[in-house]
Design an enzyme around this catalytic site. Structure first.
Site, PDB file in Angstrom:
ATOM      1  N   SER A  80      -7.879   4.456   9.171  1.00 23.51           N
ATOM      2  CA  SER A  80      -8.495   4.428   7.844  1.00 23.51           C
ATOM      3  C   SER A  80      -7.749   3.466   6.916  1.00 23.51           C
ATOM      4  O   SER A  80      -8.346   2.574   6.295  1.00 23.51           O
ATOM      5  CB  SER A  80      -8.485   5.852   7.277  1.00 23.51           C
ATOM      6  OG  SER A  80      -8.803   5.855   5.918  1.00 23.51           O
ATOM      7  N   LYS A 134      -8.829  -0.975   6.020  1.00 23.39           N
ATOM      8  CA  LYS A 134      -9.043  -1.526   4.669  1.00 23.39           C
ATOM      9  C   LYS A 134      -8.023  -2.628   4.356  1.00 23.39           C
ATOM     10  O   LYS A 134      -8.356  -3.659   3.780  1.00 23.39           O
ATOM     11  CB  LYS A 134      -8.925  -0.397   3.635  1.00 23.39           C
ATOM     12  CG  LYS A 134     -10.133   0.540   3.663  1.00 23.39           C
ATOM     13  CD  LYS A 134      -9.959   1.724   2.751  1.00 23.39           C
ATOM     14  CE  LYS A 134      -8.964   2.698   3.286  1.00 23.39           C
ATOM     15  NZ  LYS A 134      -9.070   4.080   2.872  1.00 23.39           N
ATOM     16  N   ASP A 164     -15.234   3.355   7.163  1.00 24.10           N
ATOM     17  CA  ASP A 164     -14.182   4.250   6.661  1.00 24.10           C
ATOM     18  C   ASP A 164     -14.695   5.080   5.491  1.00 24.10           C
ATOM     19  O   ASP A 164     -14.367   6.264   5.379  1.00 24.10           O
ATOM     20  CB  ASP A 164     -12.953   3.447   6.224  1.00 24.10           C
ATOM     21  CG  ASP A 164     -11.914   4.364   5.587  1.00 24.10           C
ATOM     22  OD1 ASP A 164     -11.397   5.236   6.314  1.00 24.10           O
ATOM     23  OD2 ASP A 164     -11.644   4.256   4.383  1.00 24.10           O
ATOM     24  N   ARG A 184     -14.374  13.491   6.772  1.00 21.83           N
ATOM     25  CA  ARG A 184     -13.056  14.079   7.112  1.00 21.83           C
ATOM     26  C   ARG A 184     -12.584  14.990   5.992  1.00 21.83           C
ATOM     27  O   ARG A 184     -12.053  16.075   6.230  1.00 21.83           O
ATOM     28  CB  ARG A 184     -12.021  12.966   7.346  1.00 21.83           C
ATOM     29  CG  ARG A 184     -12.180  12.267   8.673  1.00 21.83           C
ATOM     30  CD  ARG A 184     -11.286  11.028   8.742  1.00 21.83           C
ATOM     31  NE  ARG A 184      -9.883  11.333   8.579  1.00 21.83           N
ATOM     32  CZ  ARG A 184      -8.986  10.489   8.039  1.00 21.83           C
ATOM     33  NH1 ARG A 184      -9.360   9.284   7.616  1.00 21.83           N
ATOM     34  NH2 ARG A 184      -7.739  10.827   7.927  1.00 21.83           N
ATOM     35  N   HIS A 194       0.854  -1.190   0.000  1.00 21.65           N
ATOM     36  CA  HIS A 194       0.000   0.000   0.000  1.00 21.65           C
ATOM     37  C   HIS A 194       0.886   1.234   0.000  1.00 21.65           C
ATOM     38  O   HIS A 194       1.850   1.314   0.756  1.00 21.65           O
ATOM     39  CB  HIS A 194      -0.902   0.022   1.238  1.00 21.65           C
ATOM     40  CG  HIS A 194      -1.730   1.276   1.323  1.00 21.65           C
ATOM     41  ND1 HIS A 194      -2.895   1.442   0.607  1.00 21.65           N
ATOM     42  CD2 HIS A 194      -1.531   2.435   1.988  1.00 21.65           C
ATOM     43  CE1 HIS A 194      -3.383   2.638   0.852  1.00 21.65           C
ATOM     44  NE2 HIS A 194      -2.586   3.272   1.683  1.00 21.65           N
TER      45      HIS A 194
END
Ligand code: URA
Length: 438
Positions: free
Chosen positions: A183, A187, A161, A168, A82
């Site tokens: 967050s 995921k 989220d 947000r 990620h």
């Protein structure tokens, strides 16, 4: 417990219990909390802070607000990468087929570009027909068949989220590390992984611009992953200039396919080097290689043999795309684009690049979006020619804007030109991999 009581507790600086945080997330998911109550609590968290236990409770509650994928039917280790997002950051498209061709299953759930950073889903959609909206069944089937799949977040993955992130974004509460950790990790932990490598960007085009913030984010992400039983490591990588040769969706896919074809141009070298570093760490964490050295050697074999390219070709076919892009990546490029050179106005050394400004320039010619509902033009972009540390003379090309019209070029040309700082002193090119955490 009523929302007002939990909001008041955090407003007054109290530490929230696991059950208060779970009540909040349940309220987000069943809509018993109004958007203004969710936003008020998030703002109180942002101002008053969350400690490590609260951060873990929030991650857990958000993770279990949805489905946790189970790939136990796949007899291979599962790993993912990620990135916290950058400009020209395209390594996912190289890493997924490369790592899959080395025997690791890669269930990659990605996002779209927003603001100055691009998104993997937008890049993939520049391949004609490629479908990024897979059902859970399709996701499983494709991973089983070719070793990896790339899809958007389904409604079942961390739904809390999705709602909280939108609020947000609208209430200026995105840049707070515990909220970012919950967050991202809610995921990623939902992907049912054995191993996770995080590419935490630092510098002008990164989400976290200061090195200290990038480091703290990396440490928190790694600690959270490991705490939840996923072997996690972070690579802090430089985003002080766009990564590699191109920025812009179709151009970035072109760059990746050229790399997978082992036709690596010198300006695309950093894209390859970062992909190799992240892939090698995935193989070691997943237990497929016992050292970084042997992981790198396996990866190079898979690149040189064409196995990684074949793996991508198979994936493109399975996800509905046109696999002929693998034979001739240039078919992705729109020959009708205007090529507008960005040239240096003074002589010296390229001392710095404002990658954020370059990312916004790409958005302004249609290559990205300011709001989630905007449509994008996948064809446009920037070819990055000069890199930090290069000697440049007045009139030399720094880059080439690839856009639709003269008026578009005139509109963003100054922004892009001003993104380059040329100084009199010779300077070193920045290290691409700054530090490893975990
Ligand atoms: N990316 C995410 O998914 N969440 C954040 O909070 C920030 C970046």
């Amino acid at each position: 417990m009523r929302p007002q009581e939990i909001i008041a507790a955090k407003r007054d600086g109290k530490v929230l219990s696991e059950s208060q945080i779970k009540t909040f997330i349940d309220g987000v998911c069943d809509s018993s909390w109004a958007d203004y109550q969710i936003s008020a609590l998030i703002m109180a968290m942002f101002i008053r802070g969350l400690d490590r236990d609260e951060q873990a409770s929030l991650t857990r509650a958000m993770l279990y607000s949805g489905e946790v994928l189970d790939f136990s039917e796949i007899d291979r280790p599962k790993a993912d990468k990620h990135s916290t997002g950058g400009v020209g950051d395209k390594t996912s498209l190289i890493i997924a087929p490369l790592v899959a061709s080395c025997g690791v299953a890669v269930p990659m759930i990605s996002g779209r570009g927003l603001g100055h950073t691009g998104g993997t889903l937008d890049k993939l959609e520049s391949i004609p027909g490629y479908n990024v909206n897979l059902t859970t069944e399709e996701f499983h089937r494709i991973i089983n068949e070719c070793g990896f799949a790339m899809s958007g977040q389904t409604a079942d993955i961390a739904p809390a989220d999705k709602k909280i992130y939108a609020l947000r974004d609208a209430t200026a509460t995105v840049p707070y590390i515990p909220l970012i950790v919950a967050s991202i990790m809610s995921k990623k932990l939902a992907e049912g992984l054995d191993a996770l490598v995080l590419d935490v960007k630092t510098g002008s085009g990164a989400f976290m611009k200061s090195y200290d913030d990038s480091r703290t984010l990396a440490e928190e992400l790694v600690a959270t992953g490991n705490k939840f039983g996923v072997k996690t490591q972070a690579v802090i990588s430089d985003m002080g200039q766009p990564l590699g040769q191109y920025c812009g969706n179709a151009f970035e896919v072109y760059e990746c396919l050229k790399i997978l074809r082992n036709e690596i141009e010198p300006s695309a070298r950093p894209t390859w080097e970062l992909s190799l570093e992240l892939s090698a760490r995935m193989l070691v964490l997943a237990g497929v290689s016992d050292s970084l050295k042997s992981a790198r050697s396996l990866i190079n074999t898979k690149l040189e043999s064409g196995d990684a390219l074949e793996c991508f070709r198979q994936n493109i076919e399975l996800q509905g795309g046109d696999p002929r892009v693998c034979d001739d990546p240039a078919v992705l490029l729109d020959g009708s684009l205007l090529e507008y050179p960005i040239t240096a106005t003074s002589s010296g050394y390229l001392a710095g690049t404002d990658s954020f400004a370059i990312g916004i320039g790409i958005v302004e010619i249609g290559g990205g979006r300011t709001r989630a509902e905007d449509t994008i033009d996948p064809a446009v972009g920037l070819r990055c020619e000069a890199k930090i540390g290069d000697e440049v003379k007045a009139g030399d090309g720094l880059g080439v804007l690839l856009c639709r019209s003269e008026s578009q070029a005139e509109h963003v040309h100054k922004r892009i030109l001003n993104a380059y700082t040329i100084g009199p002193e010779k300077c070193d090119s920045p290290k691409l991999v700054r530090e490893i955490i975990g």
